[in-house]
Every structure is written in structure tokens, then in C-alpha cells.
Design a protein around this motif. Structure first.
Motif, PDB file in Angstrom:
ATOM      1  N   SER A 243     -16.359  34.387  -2.802  1.00  0.00           N
ATOM      2  CA  SER A 243     -16.162  33.650  -4.012  1.00  0.00           C
ATOM      3  C   SER A 243     -14.780  33.776  -4.491  1.00  0.00           C
ATOM      4  N   PHE A 244     -13.763  34.452  -4.104  1.00  0.00           N
ATOM      5  CA  PHE A 244     -12.447  34.453  -4.487  1.00  0.00           C
ATOM      6  C   PHE A 244     -11.359  33.876  -3.444  1.00  0.00           C
ATOM      7  N   ALA A 245     -10.652  33.063  -3.794  1.00  0.00           N
ATOM      8  CA  ALA A 245      -9.532  32.584  -3.155  1.00  0.00           C
ATOM      9  C   ALA A 245      -8.365  33.390  -3.378  1.00  0.00           C
ATOM     10  N   GLY A 246      -7.705  33.414  -1.988  1.00  0.00           N
ATOM     11  CA  GLY A 246      -6.255  34.426  -2.008  1.00  0.00           C
ATOM     12  C   GLY A 246      -5.194  33.524  -2.896  1.00  0.00           C
ATOM     13  N   ARG A 247      -4.035  34.521  -3.088  1.00  0.00           N
ATOM     14  CA  ARG A 247      -2.874  33.817  -3.908  1.00  0.00           C
ATOM     15  C   ARG A 247      -2.486  32.679  -3.054  1.00  0.00           C
ATOM     16  N   LYS A 248      -2.304  32.732  -1.838  1.00  0.00           N
ATOM     17  CA  LYS A 248      -1.753  31.429  -1.012  1.00  0.00           C
ATOM     18  C   LYS A 248      -2.682  30.246  -0.832  1.00  0.00           C
ATOM     19  N   ALA A 249      -3.938  30.297  -1.349  1.00  0.00           N
ATOM     20  CA  ALA A 249      -4.800  29.171  -0.977  1.00  0.00           C
ATOM     21  C   ALA A 249      -4.406  28.020  -1.628  1.00  0.00           C
ATOM     22  N   LYS A 250      -4.596  26.864  -1.296  1.00  0.00           N
ATOM     23  CA  LYS A 250      -4.333  25.588  -1.575  1.00  0.00           C
ATOM     24  C   LYS A 250      -5.824  25.247  -2.069  1.00  0.00           C
ATOM     25  N   LEU A 251      -5.976  24.856  -3.678  1.00  0.00           N
ATOM     26  CA  LEU A 251      -7.459  24.597  -4.090  1.00  0.00           C
ATOM     27  C   LEU A 251      -7.349  23.049  -4.333  1.00  0.00           C
ATOM     28  N   PRO A 252      -8.481  22.442  -4.314  1.00  0.00           N
ATOM     29  CA  PRO A 252      -8.602  20.999  -4.730  1.00  0.00           C
ATOM     30  C   PRO A 252      -8.919  20.821  -5.993  1.00  0.00           C
ATOM     31  N   ASP A 253      -8.707  19.796  -6.689  1.00  0.00           N
ATOM     32  CA  ASP A 253      -9.141  19.317  -8.032  1.00  0.00           C
ATOM     33  C   ASP A 253     -10.422  18.527  -7.662  1.00  0.00           C
ATOM     34  N   ARG A 254     -11.146  18.131  -8.607  1.00  0.00           N
ATOM     35  CA  ARG A 254     -12.377  17.198  -8.480  1.00  0.00           C
ATOM     36  C   ARG A 254     -12.408  16.014  -7.618  1.00  0.00           C
ATOM     37  N   ALA A 255     -11.044  15.366  -7.744  1.00  0.00           N
ATOM     38  CA  ALA A 255     -10.810  14.205  -6.578  1.00  0.00           C
ATOM     39  C   ALA A 255     -10.496  14.610  -5.415  1.00  0.00           C
ATOM     40  N   GLY A 256      -9.868  15.509  -5.098  1.00  0.00           N
ATOM     41  CA  GLY A 256      -9.731  16.017  -3.940  1.00  0.00           C
ATOM     42  C   GLY A 256     -10.752  16.672  -3.040  1.00  0.00           C
ATOM     43  N   ALA A 257     -11.680  17.270  -3.998  1.00  0.00           N
ATOM     44  CA  ALA A 257     -13.071  17.734  -3.193  1.00  0.00           C
ATOM     45  C   ALA A 257     -13.913  16.638  -2.793  1.00  0.00           C
ATOM     46  N   GLN A 258     -13.877  15.412  -3.668  1.00  0.00           N
ATOM     47  CA  GLN A 258     -14.780  14.389  -3.449  1.00  0.00           C
ATOM     48  C   GLN A 258     -14.328  13.641  -2.358  1.00  0.00           C
ATOM     49  N   ARG A 259     -12.879  13.704  -1.888  1.00  0.00           N
ATOM     50  CA  ARG A 259     -12.372  13.066  -0.814  1.00  0.00           C
ATOM     51  C   ARG A 259     -12.583  13.632   0.514  1.00  0.00           C
ATOM     52  N   THR A 260     -12.993  14.997   0.518  1.00  0.00           N
ATOM     53  CA  THR A 260     -12.999  15.935   1.614  1.00  0.00           C
ATOM     54  C   THR A 260     -14.067  15.292   2.760  1.00  0.00           C
ATOM     55  N   ARG A 261     -13.909  15.054   3.703  1.00  0.00           N
ATOM     56  CA  ARG A 261     -14.691  14.557   4.574  1.00  0.00           C
ATOM     57  C   ARG A 261     -14.891  15.548   6.152  1.00  0.00           C
ATOM     58  N   SER A 262     -13.809  16.393   6.000  1.00  0.00           N
ATOM     59  CA  SER A 262     -14.305  17.405   7.299  1.00  0.00           C
ATOM     60  C   SER A 262     -13.582  18.808   7.134  1.00  0.00           C
ATOM     61  N   ILE A 263     -14.115  19.759   7.702  1.00  0.00           N
ATOM     62  CA  ILE A 263     -13.544  21.334   7.594  1.00  0.00           C
ATOM     63  C   ILE A 263     -13.308  21.921   9.032  1.00  0.00           C
ATOM     64  N   TRP A 264     -12.354  22.670   8.780  1.00  0.00           N
ATOM     65  CA  TRP A 264     -11.899  22.988  10.305  1.00  0.00           C
ATOM     66  C   TRP A 264     -11.604  24.602  10.072  1.00  0.00           C
ATOM     67  N   ARG A 265     -11.496  25.305  11.417  1.00  0.00           N
ATOM     68  CA  ARG A 265     -11.339  26.780  11.496  1.00  0.00           C
ATOM     69  C   ARG A 265      -9.796  26.555  11.728  1.00  0.00           C
ATOM     70  N   ALA A 266      -8.803  27.343  10.922  1.00  0.00           N
ATOM     71  CA  ALA A 266      -7.335  27.085  11.115  1.00  0.00           C
ATOM     72  C   ALA A 266      -7.159  27.743  12.575  1.00  0.00           C
ATOM     73  N   ALA A 267      -8.206  28.731  13.242  1.00  0.00           N
ATOM     74  CA  ALA A 267      -7.676  29.102  14.612  1.00  0.00           C
ATOM     75  C   ALA A 267      -8.027  27.817  15.605  1.00  0.00           C
ATOM     76  N   ASP A 268      -8.784  27.169  15.146  1.00  0.00           N
ATOM     77  CA  ASP A 268      -8.731  25.783  16.096  1.00  0.00           C
ATOM     78  C   ASP A 268      -7.866  24.527  15.924  1.00  0.00           C
ATOM     79  N   LYS A 269      -7.296  24.508  14.686  1.00  0.00           N
ATOM     80  CA  LYS A 269      -6.553  23.256  14.523  1.00  0.00           C
ATOM     81  C   LYS A 269      -5.803  23.809  13.222  1.00  0.00           C
ATOM     82  N   PRO A 270      -4.365  23.844  13.202  1.00  0.00           N
ATOM     83  CA  PRO A 270      -3.684  24.328  11.903  1.00  0.00           C
ATOM     84  C   PRO A 270      -3.807  22.925  11.069  1.00  0.00           C
ATOM     85  N   PRO A 271      -3.671  23.448   9.595  1.00  0.00           N
ATOM     86  CA  PRO A 271      -3.741  22.410   8.584  1.00  0.00           C
ATOM     87  C   PRO A 271      -2.585  21.295   8.723  1.00  0.00           C
ATOM     88  N   ASP A 272      -2.898  20.210   8.456  1.00  0.00           N
ATOM     89  CA  ASP A 272      -2.036  19.185   8.510  1.00  0.00           C
ATOM     90  C   ASP A 272      -1.978  18.304   6.948  1.00  0.00           C
TER      91      ASP A 272
END
Length: 291
Positions: A243-272
Motif C-alpha cells: 500500500s506504499f509506493a517508493g520515492r522513485k515511483a511514477k504515480l498516475p493522476d485520475r486521467a492517467g489511471a483511466q487511460r491504463t489498459r495493460s500492466i507489465w512486470r518490469a523483468a519481462d518488459k522495461p517501461p516505455d
């Protein structure tokens, strides 16, 4: 068949449950008749302790209170769309039935499937899920609060295929699951939960990456990744350890959360450049995956 003496006269509790179940079936958006049957047949009063009860719902809101206490121990009070306190001091409740009906409709349990229920409380929704994966299915009900887990263990004895696990589902391994049903708010699901999903498996959880975002999301494991569908607003108590994000986390606003359509493990695919959130070892993307 029991009868209750109420202000309006003798009322058949079975009929009250039947009306409640029809309302939950409508809220679910599901055409599966077994969902209505499960809500009708699983007695809520078996899972919330002896009455009178503290209830949170429209009546409490109109009174300007967090909870209102029922006048007596009549089980009919429980068959409304309201939360029932399990531990009022900790804010732990038996959750709002219509939200759970909608979630259960979204994950669409099928006979023979394996469910991991994270934050099972005293087991009411575990019992309903168990009815929907019979015959041949199973439910692993995880509850971190030992007292609640022990109550769930007793309450769920009549339900075949249910195992109650006392402990932290963030650190304990989840079994391979067709459904992971999470009843605690997380900033991001642990990568291990995604790994535990079978092909075609569904993970539903309350996404709470910040105070401004409280959104139910449905994740489905596809051949090429994990598709995500935003659902409805939801508020749950925080999930211990997630329930806590680290300091380096990139957090979404409401619009960003609503735009989200997939989730990835960073070990499988780096963020783009499609990343709407980057939290620990998983990240969220606006990229929509193919069916």
C-alpha cells in the motif's frame, strides 16, 4: 424456513434473501443464473457474528454517522446493500454486496477454476465464490488478521474446496490461479500475483496508487501480456505490504489511471513512453493489448 416478526408483520427470511439475490444478480451484469442462486443460498448472518450489527450504508449516511446499529438481531437487516462492521475500530467490514456482485460478474467464475481470495475477512464472499467454482474448483482464502482468519475457517467448514490461509498474501506464495480476488487496496499488485495467474486468468483489485485514485481494475492474462480494464471507483482498507509506493515511483493522476489498459512486470518488459505508472517491479501502460 424461518419467519421474522417485523414492523410490517411476519416476513419470510427466505423471500428476503431471494429479493436481495435478485438485486445482486442485476448489479452483477452477469447472465449466469448461478450467481443469483449463490447470493440466495449463502446466509450472510453466518459470517458477521451475532447481532445487533453496526451497518454502514445509506441509513448511516443520512444520519451523518459512519455506522448505525440495528435495533435488534433480526437477520433481515443484513439483506440490504450495506457494509457490516467486522472490526469497527480497524475499519474492517463485510463489504458492500453490490460492488462484490459487480466484481464477481466481471471475473465470471466457472466450475473447476481455482480462486485465490486475498483479504477474505470472515469468509462470506469466499463462500459465494466457492459455490460458483463447483464442481471441481477451489478457493484459497487468505486473511492476515488471525482472529478473522479463525472465524473464516469455522464459517467455511460447510463449503467444499475452501482452504483458509492465515497470513500475508503479499509475501506468501499464491497457488496457480484462474482468479485472484483482492479485497484490500494496493498501489500495485506484486509481480508474484501476476506470475500466479494461469493463461486466461483474471485478477481484480482496488488500485489505490494515491489519495486521488481509488479504482477497481480487472487484469486478464493474455498470451502477449496482461490486459487491464478500469471498472468502477472502490475504497478498501490498505493491503499490508502493498500500500506504499517508493520515492522513485511514477504515480498516475485520475486521467492517467483511466487511460491504463495493460500492466507489465518490469523483468519481462522495461517501461516505455506508454507508461502511466511505474511502481516497484511492475508498471502500467496505456497500450491496449490484442484479444
Amino acid at each position: 424456513m424461518g419467519f421474522l416478526t417485523m414492523a410490517g408483520g411476519d416476513v419470510d427470511l427466505t423471500e428476503i434473501r431471494s429479493v436481495y439475490a435478485r438485486q445482486m444478480a442485476a448489479a452483477s451484469g452477469s447472465s449466469d443464473p448461478r450467481l443469483e442462486q449463490a447470493f440466495a443460498e449463502v446466509p450472510r448472518e453466518d459470517f458477521v457474528g451475532p447481532g445487533p450489527w453496526l451497518i454502514m450504508g445509506l441509513t448511516a449516511a443520512l444520519a451523518g454517522e459512519r455506522y448505525v446499529r440495528t435495533l435488534d438481531a433480526d437477520p433481515a437487516h443484513l439483506y440490504q446493500n450495506a457494509l457490516v462492521a467486522l472490526d469497527a475500530e480497524k475499519g474492517i467490514n463485510n463489504g458492500e454486496p453490490s460492488l462484490h456482485a459487480a466484481w464477481i460478474g466481471a471475473v465470471a467464475p466457472k466450475p473447476g477454476e481455482a480462486v485465490s481470495h486475498v483479504g477474505a475477512g470472515t469468509g462470506y464472499y469466499s463462500a459465494i465464490l466457492s459455490r460458483l467454482v463447483l464442481p471441481g474448483g477451489s478457493v484459497h482464502a487468505f486473511e492476515i488478521e488471525p482472529e478473522l482468519a479463525e472465524k473464516a475457517r469455522r464459517n467455511l467448514l460447510p463449503y467444499p474446496g475452501v482452504t483458509v490461509v492465515t497470513g500475508d498474501a503479499v509475501t506468501l506464495p499464491l497457488p496457480a490461479s484462474d482468479i485472484i480476488y483482492v479485497n484490500a487496496g494496493v498501489v500495485a499488485p506484486p509481480a508474484a500475483w501476476l506470475h500466479a495467474l494461469k493463461p486466461g486468468g483474471r485478477l481484480i483489485f482496488p488500485w489505490r496508487p494515491s489519495e486521488k485514485v481509488a479504482l477497481s481494475v480487472l487484469v486478464t492474462r493474455r498470451q502477449a501480456g496482461f490486459a487491464l480494464e478500469p471498472l468502477m471507483p472502490s475504497w478498501f482498507i490498505p493491503c499490508v505490504g502493498a500500500s506504499f509506493a517508493g520515492r522513485k515511483a511514477k504515480l498516475p493522476d485520475r486521467a492517467g489511471a483511466q487511460r491504463t489498459r495493460s500492466i507489465w512486470r518490469a523483468a519481462d518488459k522495461p517501461p516505455d513512453e506508454t507508461a502511466t505508472a511505474i511502481i516497484g517491479d511492475v508498471w502500467f501502460s496505456s497500450e491496449r493489448l490484442a484479444e
